[in-house]
Write an enzyme that holds these catalytic residues in place. Structure first.
Site, short mmCIF file in Angstrom:
data_model
loop_
_atom_site.label_atom_id
_atom_site.label_comp_id
_atom_site.label_asym_id
_atom_site.label_seq_id
_atom_site.Cartn_x
_atom_site.Cartn_y
_atom_site.Cartn_z
N ARG A 2 0.82 -1.22 0.00
CA ARG A 2 0.00 0.00 0.00
C ARG A 2 0.85 1.27 0.00
O ARG A 2 0.41 2.32 -0.44
CB ARG A 2 -0.91 0.02 1.24
N ASP B 64 -13.81 9.29 12.50
CA ASP B 64 -12.90 8.26 12.01
C ASP B 64 -11.49 8.81 12.11
O ASP B 64 -11.30 10.04 12.10
CB ASP B 64 -13.21 7.89 10.56
#
Ligand SMILES: C[S@@+](CC[C@H](N)C(=O)[O-])C[C@H]1O[C@@H](n2cnc3c(N)ncnc32)[C@H](O)[C@@H]1O
Length: 240
Positions: A36, A137
């Protein structure tokens, strides 16, 4: 990863990620981490993880780059009306409750499909009442997407009949502190070890009003050392 400096750098980056959001990546997950991060390294013109770890640790070590690391390494998968049985439970519970006003918090809301689902459900149930759906979040990128409230058609397939036409251009959100009647904490505890789970639950339960409902993901359950909560249904608990 056979190269020792690169393996050390990967470990350091995993530690920084853990410092930032509390998630410990196992050795196995570290390969996913490297995959990633590769595009980010390329866009920074860096040739190794060691250079990237040095950047994260350096004076420019940069809150921004650490936030980006969190954005890249957290898994933000979510969709509208995910785990519909829980929305059915909530509908029945709120309808049976008498008092329509609800303060709901979607902790770890990812890109917002969950809080918007809750808001649509509450608008459907109590069209004339006011309510609050707070959402949070750790990923700023995910929150940015949530506040845009623009979703590809494919993400809307689970919407209940009529919701698309009725609500879809009306998404709004607000944030309020205090205690909540309902807290969604779904599909995030799975990323934490026992100690991390315990710390999160202690803080989240503290924000739940007495009698308030906590919804975990369907594959999740409260661990044995969890603060006193009563199980109401699969993955659903009430504060005693
Ligand atoms: C798989 S998504 C779950 C989204 C939604 N609750 C659902 O069930 O569809 C997990 C989310 O947890 C967030 N997360 C991970 N660690 C966190 C932390 N320490 N604080 C807040 N959010 C966190 C991630 O950024 C990610 O968006």
């Amino acid at each position: 990863m056979s190269d020792a400096p690169e393996a050390r750098a990967a470990l350091r980056i995993a530690r920084i990620f853990e410092e930032e959001c509390g998630i410990r990546l196992s050795a196995h997950k570290r390969e996913m981490m490297v995959a990633r991060l590769n595009p980010r390294l390329r866009s920074l013109g860096l040739g190794s993880l060691a250079e990237y770890a040095a950047l994260l640790d350096g004076p420019r070590g940069s809150t921004d780059e650490r936030q980006l690391l969190v954005d890249k390494l957290t898994t933000n998968e979510t969709y509208f009306f995910r785990e519909p049985a829980q929305f059915t439970f909530l509908r029945e519970r709120l309808l049976g409750r008498g008092t329509p006003v609800a303060r709901v918090w979607c902790a770890a809301c990812a890109t917002g499909e969950e809080p918007y689902s809750v808001a649509m459900l509450l608008l459907d149930l109590f069209p004339r009442e006011s309510f609050t759906v707070a959402a949070s979040d750790i990923s700023e990128h995910a929150l940015g997407r949530a506040s845009e409230g623009i979703y590809p058609q494919a993400r809307l397939e689970q919407l209940p009949e009529g919701y698309l036409r009725r609500f879809f251009l009306e998404g709004t959100g607000s944030y309020a502190l205090g205690q909540f009647d309902v807290v969604f904490l779904r599909n995030v505890l799975i990323y934490f070890d026992a100690e991390g789970k315990h710390g999160i639950l202690e803080r989240v339960v503290d924000r739940l009003a007495p009698g308030g409902i906590l919804l975990l993901g369907l594959a999740e359950a409260l661990p044995p050392r969890a603060p006193a909560m009563v199980r109401v249904s699969r993955s659903i608990y009430a504060r005693s």
